[in-house]
Structures are given as C-alpha cells and as structure tokens.
Scaffold this active site. Structure first.
Site, PDB file in Angstrom:
ATOM      1  N   GLY A   1      -0.203  -6.826   2.142  1.00 54.88           N
ATOM      2  CA  GLY A   1       0.408  -6.224   0.881  1.00 54.88           C
ATOM      3  C   GLY A   1       1.790  -5.410   0.981  1.00 54.88           C
ATOM      4  O   GLY A   1       2.656  -5.685   0.206  1.00 54.88           O
TER       5      GLY A   1
ATOM      6  N   ASP B   1      -9.428 -11.522   6.013  1.00 56.32           N
ATOM      7  CA  ASP B   1      -8.898 -10.269   6.477  1.00 56.32           C
ATOM      8  C   ASP B   1      -9.288  -9.946   8.004  1.00 56.32           C
ATOM      9  O   ASP B   1      -8.664  -9.739   9.018  1.00 56.32           O
ATOM     10  CB  ASP B   1      -9.302  -9.180   5.693  1.00 56.32           C
ATOM     11  CG  ASP B   1      -9.189  -7.569   6.292  1.00 56.32           C
ATOM     12  OD1 ASP B   1      -8.015  -6.982   6.154  1.00 56.32           O
ATOM     13  OD2 ASP B   1     -10.002  -7.117   7.055  1.00 56.32           O
TER      14      ASP B   1
ATOM     15  N   ALA C   1      -5.845  -5.757   7.604  1.00 56.78           N
ATOM     16  CA  ALA C   1      -5.089  -7.039   7.478  1.00 56.78           C
ATOM     17  C   ALA C   1      -4.418  -7.087   5.851  1.00 56.78           C
ATOM     18  O   ALA C   1      -3.356  -7.574   5.836  1.00 56.78           O
ATOM     19  CB  ALA C   1      -5.441  -7.903   8.107  1.00 56.78           C
ATOM     20  N   ASP C   2      -5.359  -7.324   5.144  1.00 53.64           N
ATOM     21  CA  ASP C   2      -4.874  -7.330   3.482  1.00 53.64           C
ATOM     22  C   ASP C   2      -4.163  -6.371   3.110  1.00 53.64           C
ATOM     23  O   ASP C   2      -3.257  -6.646   2.541  1.00 53.64           O
ATOM     24  CB  ASP C   2      -6.216  -7.416   2.753  1.00 53.64           C
ATOM     25  CG  ASP C   2      -7.059  -8.963   2.857  1.00 53.64           C
ATOM     26  OD1 ASP C   2      -6.330  -9.710   2.856  1.00 53.64           O
ATOM     27  OD2 ASP C   2      -8.152  -8.823   2.709  1.00 53.64           O
ATOM     28  N   LEU C   3      -4.516  -5.116   3.506  1.00 61.86           N
ATOM     29  CA  LEU C   3      -3.541  -4.022   2.658  1.00 61.86           C
ATOM     30  C   LEU C   3      -2.202  -3.786   3.504  1.00 61.86           C
ATOM     31  O   LEU C   3      -1.146  -3.793   2.612  1.00 61.86           O
ATOM     32  CB  LEU C   3      -4.440  -2.566   3.096  1.00 61.86           C
ATOM     33  CG  LEU C   3      -5.801  -2.539   2.170  1.00 61.86           C
ATOM     34  CD1 LEU C   3      -6.423  -1.128   2.463  1.00 61.86           C
ATOM     35  CD2 LEU C   3      -5.497  -2.497   0.802  1.00 61.86           C
TER      36      LEU C   3
END
Length: 398
Positions: free
Chosen positions: A175, A142, A170-172
């Site tokens: 998703g 991330d 970045a991860d969220l």
C-alpha cells in the site's frame, strides 16, 4: 466557502480494489484530502466487510483500511455497472485496481480502454506477481509474498524455522509503495500533461525491501541467517530479558559501547581493545551477548530503560499493543484517535503519521456504509436522475 488546505484536495480516485494493499493506499490518499470513490459489489461489497473481528454488523478489519472513502455499488457483470465505472473514470485522476491479470480487459475497464477516454488518467494495476513474467497468472496473499520475497527466511530465532511477522507486512508495504507511485505519477503528469499505467507486483515490492540483506549478499555472498532480534552487522543490537519477565531492546553504535559497559559494570568488556569497535564485537558476538544477557537479567525493564536513557544509550521496552496505545508519548503525538460511525458509535483508530506546517494535518474520518454514496455520486458526478437510479437498482446494476 473557504478552500481546503489538504494537499490532495483536487484529486479524485476510483478504487476497483478490495481486501488490504490497495484499500490501504487509497485510505492514505483519502485522509490527505483526495476524494476516493470505492466501487463495491451490490449486496456484499469488499469481502473484508465480513472479516474478523466483528464490530456489531461491521468489521474492524474493514474499518482499519477504508476510512474517508465514498462507497458506490456497481455490478461489473452488467453493462450498466461497467458504464458507471467508465463514466466516473472519464473525469477521475486515478484508477486503482487489484483484479487478476486480464480480468478488467474482458470488462472493457483495463487501462487501455479507460485511458483512451481520459489521457490524463493514472491507472494502477496491483497484482501478486505483475502483468508480465512466468508467475503473472499465479494467485497469492500477503504471507505468500513474505515467503517468496525472502522476509520469512530472515525472521525467526537462531536455529529455528521461518516466522511470519505479526502484521501483514507485504500488504501494508505494498500500500505504501502504491501511494508513492501514485504521488510520483501525479507530479509527472504536471510535467507532461499525460497520465500513465503503473504495473505494481506485490512480490516486486517485497524484493525491493530486502535492501540490507541483499547488500550483504552482494558484498559477502552471504545468505543472512535467522538471528532472532539480533542484527547481523551490529553488536549489541538485540532484545534482552529482564528480571520482571519483560524485555528491552538495546542497539549500540561505538559511541554507546563504553557508557553501556559502565552502566552494567562490565569493566572487562569495556577495557578489552578487541571490543572497542563494532567490527570486533561482531567477531566476538557470542561472548558479548552472553555477558550482556547475564548482566541485564538482574534489571527490571523500567530500571534498565531509565538508566539507558540517562546515559544516552538507545534502548526501548518491547511493548505490546495495549502498552503502545497507552504510551504517553504516543498519546501526546495524537497517534490514538477515534471516529463516529452511524451504527457502531465511537470506534478507535490510528491517524496518518504526518504533522504538516502549511497544510491541514490529516484527520481521522469514518469508513462508509456499503453503497452509502451511490445515489449522491451518480446524481452529482454523472447527472443521473432519480428515475434512472431507481431503474439501475431494480435491474441489479447498483
């Protein structure tokens, strides 16, 4: 038996993914009604099951992004484990994976292999840098994507170094991008009758979020500087310190400028024609911000927020997590809930932020125990009998 009115009740997802971005995408789909079968390594499962902070023998990190799923253990290093995945994918709508580029091709579980048996399959490959390009083989997390995608360069105080946001953005956001792509592909399949392969790069996702910063670069050839809480193109739009040590964020358009000046008794600013428009206030940013900062320093957070509300000036307190979760509006909107877990008991959770009229609202579900649904899924979906399942377990395939 009544039919479910959840919008994705007819969708089956096979999750060959771990950690955060893809599990978060699949949790969104699960609580919108999809059946999400999470394939995990026997004995250990998704590594986030051991991440901090612990909740008994479980993990709050895992809980946050894996609700509503079925957990099936399958050892992909065995022929029988790979066969389980292929058989599940043959009748699934979606497969989502985040293995390094080329890994699943070696297992015969890549999109070419699985779509050969199910041409309606929508297959998502989520990697750090995509399936092609000079960085395709690179590793990343991330914060690496935040750094390389420009977000960190924009975040931080004036004159200071870059700062990462307080959440794995970045991860969220990846998703969310994945969920958008999947829902688009599902609709596309109704048009063509065919599935597809989606190549999603987490770096690509961050670059797409640059939006306004990139717009300033395209328009002005400007590399936006770090401005703390200030907005590069709007004044005032910033956080101000109050007399009680708390903070308030105020953002004004032109129609809010005079009410704010009147509220703060800043007659000189209100009467200055140079400051009547946002363009003028941006040009004279230092003067405006210095004067507002001094005036606001004498107010408490509550007094200032109430006063701004009374005259229609957009403002809000800088709340910490505890304050957000106790906020009466957040509570009234049902944004704080809980689930019952078989080993942990009741545990707090945040629902999906949708209120439907025409479908059931998403409901908070609990995350699965490791391998909790293995026998059920193999029996009901693949027709395996008890002896076959016992043999798979004995051989280390599940």
């Amino acid at each position: 038996m009544s039919l479910s009115t959840k919008p994705l009740a007819n969708v089956t997802v096979i999750e060959l993914a771990r950690v955060l971005a893809c599990p978060f995408a699949d949790m969104i789909l699960a609580e919108l009604g999809a059946t999400v079968i999470k394939i995990e390594q026997p004995g250990s499962g998704d590594e986030t099951r051991s991440f901090e902070p612990p909740v008994g023998d479980e993990s709050a990190y895992f809980f946050a992004c894996n609700r509503g799923k079925q957990s099936v253990t399958a050892n992909l290093k065995t022929d029988a484990g790979r066969r389980i995945v292929r058989e599940l994918a043959a009748s699934a709508d979606i497969v989502i994976e985040n293995f390094p580029v080329g890994t699943l091709a070696r297992y015969g579980l890549d999109h070419t292999a699985l779509r050969a048996a199910n041409d309606q399959l929508i297959y998502v490959s989520c990697t750090g840098f995509g399936q092609t390009g000079p960085y395709a083989k690179r590793k990343g997390y991330d914060t690496v994507f935040q750094a390389m995608g420009g977000l960190m360069s924009l975040t931080g105080e004036r004159g200071g170094g870059p700062v990462k946001p307080g959440l794995p953005i970045a991860d969220l956001t990846s998703g969310m991008w994945i969920a958008i792509g999947l829902l688009s592909a599902l609709n596309g399949r109704t048009l063509t009758g065919k599935g597809c392969h989606i190549d999603f790069s987490m770096l690509d996702g961050q670059v797409s979020l640059l939006t306004l910063a990139a717009g300033r670069y395209f328009a002005l050839n400007e590399v936006p500087p770090r401005l703390g809480t200030e907005h590069p193109g709007r004044v005032p739009s910033a956080t101000f310190a109050c007399s009680d040590g708390a903070y308030v964020h105020i953002t004004c358009s032109d129609q809010h400028w005079l009410p704010l000046c009147t509220l703060l008794k800043l007659d000189a600013l209100a009467s200055d024609p140079l400051l009547a428009t946002n363009a003028g206030r941006v040009e004279h940013r230092e003067r405006v911000m210095q004067t507002l900062t001094q005036a606001i320093a004498g107010w408490t957070r509550r007094e200032l927020c109430d006063a701004c509300d009374a005259v229609g000036v957009p403002a809000g307190p800088i709340n910490d997590v505890a304050e957000v979760l106790a906020d009466p509006h957040v509570r009234a909107r049902g944004m704080v809930g809980a689930f019952e877990h078989p080993t942990v008991g009741s545990f707090g959770a945040l629902p999906l932020p949708f209120k439907f009229d025409g479908f059931d609202d998403p409901q908070i579900q609990r995350p699965p125990l490791l391998g909790e649904h293995t026998d059920q899924v193999l029996r009901e979906r693949l027709g395996y009998d008890a002896q076959h399942i016992a043999a798979l377990r004995r051989d280390g395939a599940i």
